[in-house]
Design a protein around this motif. Structure first.
Motif, PDB file in Angstrom:
ATOM      1  N   ASP A 173      14.947 -41.362  36.101  1.00 29.78           N
ATOM      2  CA  ASP A 173      16.339 -41.014  35.837  1.00 29.78           C
ATOM      3  C   ASP A 173      16.532 -40.292  34.405  1.00 29.78           C
ATOM      4  OD1 ASP A 173      17.037 -42.144  38.277  1.00 29.78           O
ATOM      5  OD2 ASP A 173      17.941 -43.741  37.325  1.00 29.78           O
ATOM      6  N   ARG A 174      15.389 -40.526  33.557  1.00 34.85           N
ATOM      7  CA  ARG A 174      15.437 -39.835  32.348  1.00 34.85           C
ATOM      8  C   ARG A 174      15.137 -38.504  32.340  1.00 34.85           C
ATOM      9  NH1 ARG A 174      15.265 -43.255  27.809  1.00 34.85           N
ATOM     10  NH2 ARG A 174      15.632 -41.480  26.857  1.00 34.85           N
ATOM     11  N   LEU A 175      14.648 -38.200  33.416  1.00 38.70           N
ATOM     12  CA  LEU A 175      14.244 -36.487  33.752  1.00 38.70           C
ATOM     13  C   LEU A 175      15.477 -35.711  33.529  1.00 38.70           C
ATOM     14  CD1 LEU A 175      12.151 -36.522  37.117  1.00 38.70           C
ATOM     15  CD2 LEU A 175      11.451 -35.653  34.751  1.00 38.70           C
ATOM     16  N   ILE A 176      16.796 -36.068  33.604  1.00 41.73           N
ATOM     17  CA  ILE A 176      17.831 -35.601  33.594  1.00 41.73           C
ATOM     18  C   ILE A 176      18.174 -34.942  32.235  1.00 41.73           C
ATOM     19  CG2 ILE A 176      19.666 -37.353  33.354  1.00 41.73           C
ATOM     20  CD1 ILE A 176      21.317 -35.991  35.377  1.00 41.73           C
ATOM     21  N   ASP A 177      17.266 -35.801  31.295  1.00 45.27           N
ATOM     22  CA  ASP A 177      17.553 -35.463  29.844  1.00 45.27           C
ATOM     23  C   ASP A 177      16.702 -34.430  29.342  1.00 45.27           C
ATOM     24  OD1 ASP A 177      19.575 -37.236  29.688  1.00 45.27           O
ATOM     25  OD2 ASP A 177      18.318 -38.811  29.151  1.00 45.27           O
ATOM     26  N   MET A 178      15.623 -34.160  30.192  1.00 45.79           N
ATOM     27  CA  MET A 178      14.476 -33.471  29.756  1.00 45.79           C
ATOM     28  C   MET A 178      14.554 -31.728  30.118  1.00 45.79           C
ATOM     29  SD  MET A 178      11.441 -35.615  30.706  1.00 45.79           S
ATOM     30  CE  MET A 178      11.669 -37.378  30.420  1.00 45.79           C
ATOM     31  N   GLY A 179      14.175 -30.947  28.893  1.00 46.25           N
ATOM     32  CA  GLY A 179      14.351 -29.592  29.253  1.00 46.25           C
ATOM     33  C   GLY A 179      13.195 -28.775  28.578  1.00 46.25           C
ATOM     34  N   LYS A 180      13.396 -27.465  28.500  1.00 50.45           N
ATOM     35  CA  LYS A 180      12.318 -26.522  27.904  1.00 50.45           C
ATOM     36  C   LYS A 180      12.194 -26.974  26.409  1.00 50.45           C
ATOM     37  CE  LYS A 180      13.883 -22.685  30.900  1.00 50.45           C
ATOM     38  NZ  LYS A 180      14.131 -21.488  31.164  1.00 50.45           N
ATOM     39  N   ARG A 181      12.790 -27.607  25.847  1.00 59.18           N
ATOM     40  CA  ARG A 181      12.618 -27.724  24.250  1.00 59.18           C
ATOM     41  C   ARG A 181      12.042 -29.078  23.947  1.00 59.18           C
ATOM     42  NH1 ARG A 181      17.836 -26.313  21.087  1.00 59.18           N
ATOM     43  NH2 ARG A 181      17.580 -23.984  21.008  1.00 59.18           N
ATOM     44  N   SER A 195       2.677 -41.885  41.165  1.00 60.94           N
ATOM     45  CA  SER A 195       4.099 -41.824  40.391  1.00 60.94           C
ATOM     46  C   SER A 195       3.978 -41.021  39.278  1.00 60.94           C
ATOM     47  CB  SER A 195       4.512 -43.388  40.102  1.00 60.94           C
ATOM     48  OG  SER A 195       3.627 -43.758  39.343  1.00 60.94           O
ATOM     49  N   LEU A 196       3.019 -40.959  38.531  1.00 58.15           N
ATOM     50  CA  LEU A 196       3.134 -40.138  37.252  1.00 58.15           C
ATOM     51  C   LEU A 196       2.926 -38.555  37.633  1.00 58.15           C
ATOM     52  CD1 LEU A 196       0.827 -41.929  34.731  1.00 58.15           C
ATOM     53  CD2 LEU A 196       3.059 -41.525  34.685  1.00 58.15           C
ATOM     54  N   VAL A 197       1.946 -38.449  38.875  1.00 61.01           N
ATOM     55  CA  VAL A 197       2.014 -37.207  39.172  1.00 61.01           C
ATOM     56  C   VAL A 197       3.235 -36.396  39.345  1.00 61.01           C
ATOM     57  CG1 VAL A 197       0.603 -35.525  40.664  1.00 61.01           C
ATOM     58  CG2 VAL A 197      -0.446 -37.365  39.711  1.00 61.01           C
ATOM     59  N   ARG A 198       3.777 -37.210  40.358  1.00 60.54           N
ATOM     60  CA  ARG A 198       5.167 -36.870  40.823  1.00 60.54           C
ATOM     61  C   ARG A 198       6.090 -36.397  39.497  1.00 60.54           C
ATOM     62  NH1 ARG A 198       4.601 -40.654  44.791  1.00 60.54           N
ATOM     63  NH2 ARG A 198       5.931 -42.080  43.746  1.00 60.54           N
ATOM     64  N   PHE A 199       6.241 -37.704  38.888  1.00 57.71           N
ATOM     65  CA  PHE A 199       7.053 -37.163  37.512  1.00 57.71           C
ATOM     66  C   PHE A 199       6.717 -35.902  36.556  1.00 57.71           C
ATOM     67  CE2 PHE A 199       7.804 -38.477  33.031  1.00 57.71           C
ATOM     68  CZ  PHE A 199       9.407 -38.926  33.349  1.00 57.71           C
ATOM     69  N   ALA A 200       5.387 -35.731  36.434  1.00 52.07           N
ATOM     70  CA  ALA A 200       4.913 -34.831  35.506  1.00 52.07           C
ATOM     71  C   ALA A 200       5.284 -33.420  36.337  1.00 52.07           C
ATOM     72  CB  ALA A 200       3.588 -35.088  35.561  1.00 52.07           C
ATOM     73  N   GLU A 201       5.248 -33.595  37.770  1.00 52.29           N
ATOM     74  CA  GLU A 201       5.411 -32.319  38.389  1.00 52.29           C
ATOM     75  C   GLU A 201       7.042 -31.781  38.207  1.00 52.29           C
ATOM     76  OE1 GLU A 201       4.447 -32.317  42.522  1.00 52.29           O
ATOM     77  OE2 GLU A 201       4.819 -30.393  42.871  1.00 52.29           O
ATOM     78  N   THR A 202       7.845 -32.902  38.521  1.00 50.74           N
ATOM     79  CA  THR A 202       9.314 -32.723  38.367  1.00 50.74           C
ATOM     80  C   THR A 202       9.478 -32.160  36.877  1.00 50.74           C
ATOM     81  OG1 THR A 202       9.433 -34.296  39.880  1.00 50.74           O
ATOM     82  CG2 THR A 202      11.592 -33.485  38.749  1.00 50.74           C
ATOM     83  N   ALA A 203       8.830 -32.729  35.818  1.00 47.88           N
ATOM     84  CA  ALA A 203       9.216 -32.407  34.319  1.00 47.88           C
ATOM     85  C   ALA A 203       8.725 -31.048  34.381  1.00 47.88           C
ATOM     86  CB  ALA A 203       8.522 -33.501  33.663  1.00 47.88           C
ATOM     87  N   HIS A 204       7.694 -30.685  34.697  1.00 46.08           N
ATOM     88  CA  HIS A 204       7.007 -29.305  34.683  1.00 46.08           C
ATOM     89  C   HIS A 204       8.069 -28.177  35.105  1.00 46.08           C
ATOM     90  CE1 HIS A 204       4.255 -25.916  34.795  1.00 46.08           C
ATOM     91  NE2 HIS A 204       4.452 -25.784  36.264  1.00 46.08           N
ATOM     92  N   GLN A 205       8.626 -28.573  36.460  1.00 46.81           N
ATOM     93  CA  GLN A 205       9.627 -27.826  37.276  1.00 46.81           C
ATOM     94  C   GLN A 205      10.863 -27.395  36.025  1.00 46.81           C
ATOM     95  OE1 GLN A 205      10.449 -29.505  40.816  1.00 46.81           O
ATOM     96  NE2 GLN A 205       8.525 -28.807  41.617  1.00 46.81           N
ATOM     97  N   ARG A 206      11.121 -28.454  35.375  1.00 44.58           N
ATOM     98  CA  ARG A 206      12.235 -28.364  34.317  1.00 44.58           C
ATOM     99  C   ARG A 206      11.787 -27.758  33.154  1.00 44.58           C
ATOM    100  NH1 ARG A 206      16.604 -31.605  35.772  1.00 44.58           N
ATOM    101  NH2 ARG A 206      17.350 -31.402  33.701  1.00 44.58           N
ATOM    102  N   GLY A 207      10.679 -27.252  33.282  1.00 45.65           N
ATOM    103  CA  GLY A 207      10.146 -26.528  31.881  1.00 45.65           C
ATOM    104  C   GLY A 207       9.695 -27.234  30.838  1.00 45.65           C
ATOM    105  N   VAL A 208       9.395 -28.660  30.806  1.00 45.91           N
ATOM    106  CA  VAL A 208       9.108 -29.383  30.011  1.00 45.91           C
ATOM    107  C   VAL A 208       7.621 -29.091  29.499  1.00 45.91           C
ATOM    108  CG1 VAL A 208       8.649 -31.760  29.148  1.00 45.91           C
ATOM    109  CG2 VAL A 208      10.528 -31.102  30.545  1.00 45.91           C
ATOM    110  N   HIS A 209       7.330 -29.100  28.097  1.00 43.84           N
ATOM    111  CA  HIS A 209       6.201 -29.047  27.789  1.00 43.84           C
ATOM    112  C   HIS A 209       5.324 -30.267  27.938  1.00 43.84           C
ATOM    113  CE1 HIS A 209       3.806 -26.532  24.539  1.00 43.84           C
ATOM    114  NE2 HIS A 209       2.965 -27.498  24.640  1.00 43.84           N
ATOM    115  N   ILE A 210       4.169 -30.337  28.565  1.00 46.27           N
ATOM    116  CA  ILE A 210       3.426 -31.229  28.962  1.00 46.27           C
ATOM    117  C   ILE A 210       1.874 -31.289  28.180  1.00 46.27           C
ATOM    118  CG2 ILE A 210       2.214 -32.696  30.694  1.00 46.27           C
ATOM    119  CD1 ILE A 210       4.290 -31.966  32.611  1.00 46.27           C
TER     120      ILE A 210
END
Lengths: 275, 275
Positions: A173-181, A195-210
Motif C-alpha cells: 500500500d505504501r507504493l502509492i506514496d512513491m514516485g520519481k523523486r 513478492s519482492l520482485v513484484r513490488f520492485a516491478e511496480t515501484a519501477h513502473q512508478r519511476g522510483v529509483h531502485i
DNA sequence: CAAAATACGTAACATACGATACAGCGCTCC
DNA sequence: GGAGCGCTGTATCGTATGTTACGTATTTTG
C-alpha cells in the motif's frame, strides 16, 4: 578420479597420435585459454590442422568443440569463484571449524569490493544523499535485518527514511506514496522472493529509483534497478553469507553521512537535544 | 590509467543507458566468464537483447564482439600467469574513500577472531544448540537487526527461538517466561543502552544463560553474561562498524546448524513442505 | 618388400553466430 | 500537450565457424 580436463589429457596423452599430442601439449602449455579460442586459432598455435583439433577433443570424450569449450569454462568459473581454494594453505588454517568460514568471508568481501568501483559507490551514495523525495528500504526473509540496519543509520542523518516492515499488504500500500523523486533500497538474495520482485516491478513502473543489494547470481530485480550491488555469498556453511553485503551497506552509510556532513551534523545535534 | 576491462566498465557505466548497464552489471557479477560466451548467452543472462550486448561492447571501444572477447582472454591469461597480481590488488584501487573502510573492517574481523578461540565459539554454539528451554534474542538501537538476523536463521533449525522486538514494556514482560534453562542473546555496543542493561540484569537474576555480543570496551552487561564476544568496531567513519559482530553471528549460526544437523535437516524439510 | 591400416590435411558444406536495418516505445524538452 | 530524440527489441542478412567427406602421406604388419 579425474576432476579436471588437464588431468584427463595427461591421462590419455600416451594413447594419442603425434599431431594430436602436439595439440594436447599446446593446450597444456597455455591452459586453458587456447581451448577457448576458435578451432582455427588453436590449430594454428599447435601447428596442426583443424580436423586434428576436432579429433583431439573427440578423443577426450566430447561430442563437439563447443561442448569441450563449455567444460573448460565451467572449470575456470569454479577456479575464479573461490580464490580461497587456490591460495588455500591447509597449514595455516589451524584445523578448527572457524577459520575456513572466516577466510571465505574475508575473500567474499575482497571479491565483492573488487567488482565495485569507488565511482559506483560514490554514485549510489550521492543518490541516497541528494534524493529529492523519500528513501524506502526493504529486504527479504534473511536480508530484511540489513535493510533495518541501514534504515536505522540513514534515518539519523536525513529525514524521510522509512523501513518497510510487516506484512506484504502493508508495504504494498505504501507504493502509492512513491514516485520519481524517491529511492527504494532492496535487499534480495537467493532464494529470491516473488513478492519482492513484484513490488520492485511496480515501484519501477512508478519511476522510483531502485538500488538493489543482491548476490552474484543477481536477483531478477536487477532488471528494474538503476544501481546493482552484487555481493559474494558463498561460505562453507549450510547458509549463504550476507556479510559482504553488510559491509557494503556500512560503507554506503559512511559515505552518505560524509556527503551530508554539514546538514547532517546540524541534524544530529538537534536529535541529541531531543533526548 | 585504466588497466582492466572491469575498470573501464565501472568508469563508463555511469554514461550508459539502462539496458547496457544491466549488461555491464551481469558481466561484472560473473567477471569475466559471461563475456567469453556467445552474444546470445550473454544477452540471456543479462535479460536484454543481443544488439544491446553489441552496443555495449561497442561503447567500451571495441570494434566487434570477437575483439572484445580477445581482450578479456588476454586479461585472463595475464591473471592466470601470475596469481600474485590478483591478491595484490587492494592497494591498487587508488586510495579512494572505499579502501580504508574495507581494510579497517577486514582488520577488525581478524582481530576479533584472534581473541576468540575455537573452543569459545564451540561452547557458545553448543549452548545455543542444546539448550533445554527457549532462546531469546535482543539488540540495541543499531544492533537489533543483528539479533533479528540471527533469530531468523536459528528459528529455522530449532524451535522456541524468539526475537524480542517492539517497545521496552513488551519485552520486559517476557521476562516472566524466562528461567534457568533459557538462553538470552544480547547485542549491545556503545553507547550502551540503560534499558538493555536493566533487562539483562533481571534476566541474570532469574538464572538465564546470557550470551553477549559487544564491542572491545565491553558493555556493562558483560558482568552478567556467561559468554562474551568482544568485536572490534573502529572504522574510519562517523559510525562504529558492527561487521565483525555480524560475521561472528554468521559463524555461530553455521556452527549451531552443523551441531543440529540431523534434527535440523528433518526440521528444514518439514518447513519446506509447509510452504 | 608389399599391402593394409592408420594418420593427417585439403576442400566443400551447413549451421550458428555476430552484425545490421528498422520500427516501436518512452522520455525529455519546448 | 506535441514534437523530437534516444533507447531497445524484432527480424533479417552475411559470414566466420565447426563439421564432414575424401584423398594423400605415413606407418605398420605379414
Amino acid at each position: 578420479m579425474i576432476s579436471s580436463i588437464a588431468e584427463l589429457i595427461s591421462d590419455r596423452i600416451g594413447t594419442m597420435p603425434a599431431s594430436e599430442r602436439r595439440a594436447a601439449q599446446t593446450l597444456i602449455a597455455n591452459y586453458p585459454l587456447i581451448g577457448l579460442k576458435t578451432v582455427a586459432e588453436f590449430s594454428a598455435a599447435a601447428g596442426v590442422s583443424s580436423p586434428t583439433i576436432l579429433r583431439f577433443v573427440a578423443r577426450l570424450g566430447f561430442q563437439n568443440y563447443p561442448e569441450f569449450q563449455s567444460a573448460l569454462q565451467d572449470e575456470l568459473a569454479a577456479q575464479l569463484q573461490s580464490p580461497a581454494t587456490r591460495t588455500l594453505n591447509p597449514a595455516s588454517s589451524g584445523g578448527g571449524a572457524v577459520s575456513p568460514m572466516l577466510e571465505a568471508t574475508l575473500d567474499n568481501m575482497r571479491e565483492t569490493f573488487r567488482h565495485l568501483s569507488d565511482r559506483q559507490l560514490a554514485d549510489i551514495a550521492a543518490t541516497l544523499a541528494h534524493r529529492r523525495g523519500k528513501t524506502f528500504l526493504i529486504g527479504g526473509r534473511f536480508t530484511d535485518p540489513l535493510a533495518r540496519y541501514m534504515a536505522a543509520h540513514l534515518a539519523i542523518v536525513q529525514p524521510d527514511v522509512y523501513h518497510l516492515a510487516g506484512q506484504e499488504g502493508i508495504w504494498r500500500d505504501r507504493l502509492i506514496d512513491m514516485g520519481k523523486r524517491d529511492v527504494l533500497v532492496i535487499f534480495d538474495i537467493r532464494r529470491y522472493q516473488d513478492s519482492l520482485v513484484r513490488f520492485a516491478e511496480t515501484a519501477h513502473q512508478r519511476g522510483v529509483h531502485i538500488v538493489l543489494f543482491t548476490d552474484q547470481w543477481l536477483s531478477p530485480i536487477a532488471r528494474f534497478a538503476r544501481h546493482v550491488i552484487a555481493g559474494r555469498t558463498a561460505v562453507p556453511s549450510a547458509w549463504d553469507s550476507s556479510a559482504a553485503l553488510f559491509v557494503v551497506a556500512e560503507t554506503l552509510i559512511g559515505a552518505v553521512t560524509r556527503q551530508l556532513e554539514t546538514d547532517g551534523a546540524k541534524r544530529i545535534r538537534e536529535l541529541e537535544s531531543l533526548r
